[in-house]
Design a protein around this motif. Sequence first.
Motif, mmCIF file in Angstrom:
data_model
loop_
_atom_site.group_PDB
_atom_site.id
_atom_site.type_symbol
_atom_site.label_atom_id
_atom_site.label_comp_id
_atom_site.label_asym_id
_atom_site.label_seq_id
_atom_site.Cartn_x
_atom_site.Cartn_y
_atom_site.Cartn_z
ATOM 1 N N LEU A 24 17.025 60.649 -32.582
ATOM 2 C CA LEU A 24 16.771 62.126 -31.891
ATOM 3 C C LEU A 24 15.534 62.047 -30.889
ATOM 4 C CD1 LEU A 24 17.934 64.149 -34.863
ATOM 5 C CD2 LEU A 24 19.040 64.059 -32.479
ATOM 6 N N VAL A 25 14.470 61.333 -31.597
ATOM 7 C CA VAL A 25 13.132 61.238 -30.775
ATOM 8 C C VAL A 25 13.593 60.633 -29.500
ATOM 9 C CG1 VAL A 25 10.650 60.417 -30.638
ATOM 10 C CG2 VAL A 25 11.786 61.501 -32.933
ATOM 11 N N GLU A 26 14.219 59.571 -29.585
ATOM 12 C CA GLU A 26 14.526 58.863 -28.197
ATOM 13 C C GLU A 26 15.245 59.573 -27.428
ATOM 14 O OE1 GLU A 26 14.815 54.268 -30.213
ATOM 15 O OE2 GLU A 26 16.734 55.602 -29.864
ATOM 16 N N GLU A 27 16.301 60.369 -27.843
ATOM 17 C CA GLU A 27 17.052 61.226 -26.935
ATOM 18 C C GLU A 27 16.547 62.464 -26.563
ATOM 19 O OE1 GLU A 27 20.769 61.933 -29.258
ATOM 20 O OE2 GLU A 27 21.078 59.744 -29.369
ATOM 21 N N LYS A 28 15.771 63.369 -27.213
ATOM 22 C CA LYS A 28 15.461 64.643 -27.021
ATOM 23 C C LYS A 28 13.860 65.003 -27.529
ATOM 24 C CE LYS A 28 17.472 68.221 -29.516
ATOM 25 N NZ LYS A 28 18.407 68.940 -30.073
ATOM 26 N N GLY A 29 13.280 63.870 -27.843
ATOM 27 C CA GLY A 29 11.840 64.475 -28.273
ATOM 28 C C GLY A 29 11.578 64.827 -29.518
ATOM 29 N N PHE A 30 10.364 64.490 -30.190
ATOM 30 C CA PHE A 30 10.049 64.935 -31.397
ATOM 31 C C PHE A 30 10.112 66.482 -31.548
ATOM 32 C CE2 PHE A 30 7.352 66.330 -34.908
ATOM 33 C CZ PHE A 30 7.766 65.699 -35.845
ATOM 34 N N GLY A 31 9.582 67.274 -30.702
ATOM 35 C CA GLY A 31 9.291 68.568 -30.386
ATOM 36 C C GLY A 31 10.677 69.248 -30.429
ATOM 37 N N ALA A 33 13.636 68.265 -31.874
ATOM 38 C CA ALA A 33 14.444 67.729 -32.775
ATOM 39 C C ALA A 33 14.047 68.471 -34.166
ATOM 40 C CB ALA A 33 13.997 66.325 -33.178
ATOM 41 N N THR A 34 15.313 69.388 -34.610
ATOM 42 C CA THR A 34 15.152 70.238 -35.721
ATOM 43 C C THR A 34 15.500 69.310 -37.240
ATOM 44 O OG1 THR A 34 17.348 71.028 -35.604
ATOM 45 C CG2 THR A 34 15.337 72.004 -34.305
ATOM 46 N N VAL A 35 15.429 70.163 -38.292
ATOM 47 C CA VAL A 35 15.732 69.321 -39.321
ATOM 48 C C VAL A 35 17.442 69.456 -39.401
ATOM 49 C CG1 VAL A 35 16.175 70.055 -41.993
ATOM 50 C CG2 VAL A 35 13.822 70.052 -40.941
ATOM 51 N N GLY A 36 17.920 70.499 -38.923
ATOM 52 C CA GLY A 36 19.286 70.757 -38.750
ATOM 53 C C GLY A 36 19.828 69.233 -38.003
ATOM 54 N N ASP A 37 19.240 69.070 -36.820
ATOM 55 C CA ASP A 37 19.780 67.978 -35.915
ATOM 56 C C ASP A 37 19.649 66.739 -36.807
ATOM 57 O OD1 ASP A 37 19.921 69.704 -33.861
ATOM 58 O OD2 ASP A 37 17.987 69.325 -33.129
ATOM 59 N N ILE A 38 18.606 66.584 -37.565
ATOM 60 C CA ILE A 38 18.338 65.284 -38.269
ATOM 61 C C ILE A 38 19.378 65.018 -39.530
ATOM 62 C CG2 ILE A 38 16.712 64.027 -39.654
ATOM 63 C CD1 ILE A 38 14.396 65.289 -38.195
ATOM 64 N N LEU A 107 7.694 57.160 -31.809
ATOM 65 C CA LEU A 107 6.775 57.931 -32.140
ATOM 66 C C LEU A 107 5.480 57.893 -31.357
ATOM 67 C CD1 LEU A 107 7.013 57.421 -36.046
ATOM 68 C CD2 LEU A 107 7.923 59.718 -34.579
ATOM 69 N N LEU A 108 5.217 56.790 -30.787
ATOM 70 C CA LEU A 108 3.947 56.712 -29.944
ATOM 71 C C LEU A 108 4.564 56.774 -28.262
ATOM 72 C CD1 LEU A 108 2.480 53.388 -31.190
ATOM 73 C CD2 LEU A 108 1.581 55.821 -31.659
ATOM 74 N N GLY A 109 5.630 56.936 -27.994
ATOM 75 C CA GLY A 109 5.859 57.147 -26.618
ATOM 76 C C GLY A 109 5.980 58.677 -26.308
ATOM 77 N N ARG A 110 6.479 58.929 -24.940
ATOM 78 C CA ARG A 110 6.151 60.136 -24.344
ATOM 79 C C ARG A 110 6.705 61.349 -25.010
ATOM 80 N NH1 ARG A 110 6.835 56.440 -20.026
ATOM 81 N NH2 ARG A 110 5.028 56.395 -18.623
ATOM 82 N N ARG A 111 7.890 60.879 -25.603
ATOM 83 C CA ARG A 111 8.827 61.878 -26.497
ATOM 84 C C ARG A 111 8.437 61.855 -27.883
ATOM 85 N NH1 ARG A 111 14.997 61.603 -24.166
ATOM 86 N NH2 ARG A 111 14.531 62.512 -21.991
ATOM 87 N N GLY A 112 7.383 61.241 -28.222
ATOM 88 C CA GLY A 112 6.952 61.036 -29.917
ATOM 89 C C GLY A 112 6.321 62.160 -30.206
#
Length: 205
Positions: A24-31, A33-38, A107-112
């Motif tokens: 999900l971080v790769e696809e949409k970013g950590f911010g 990504a919700t618990v529901g998504d995970i 986790l270190l990338g732009r969407r991390g």
Amino acid sequence: MSHRDGGLQGARTRRLIRHALIELVEEKGFGDATVGDIAKRALINRATFYRYYQDKYALVEEIFQEVISELPAELGPADRISVQNRIVGWEQLFDHVGRHHRLYAALLGRRGDPWFVARLRERCVALARDRLHNVQGDIALDAGRGMPPGELELVFAANLTLGAITWWLEHDRPLPPRQMAEAVVRFATQGYFGALGLDVLPSTP
């Protein structure tokens, strides 16, 4: 705080949750990504997620703690070791990152997660500070800066480490760990101008 449910089922569930987070971080970013998504991606319900983690930040905290426990202990022992031995230590670090490259890249990338980056930077500084203390012993504060000598330099070194790792991952690890280690040690030893083979500014009298 994570719930350390024992057994193979618990380990399998945590593994599914972690893989779901990375995807999900790769696809949409950590911010975003919700618990529901995970939970949905891991093929579990939200109640199962909360059985193991309070929220997604608790999940990242667990990942952080595991990453720290696996980092090579000898990036440089608390003494004055040779350049060659330092290269070996840094090579071990890049080997470690390479084995977990997808996790680090996410986790270190732009969407991390900026929190993960900040915690990893703090940990790098703390480890380096401990080694510096063991070499130099108790040192009085620098009266002009209000901090122990070398503190700012430790932050520079931590940023160099994270920057090198991030670049390596963003470019799909174009150099082997050994070459990355040599580049980092060369920069740390010779500085910016020396590493680039440029003339170093003369020291002031």
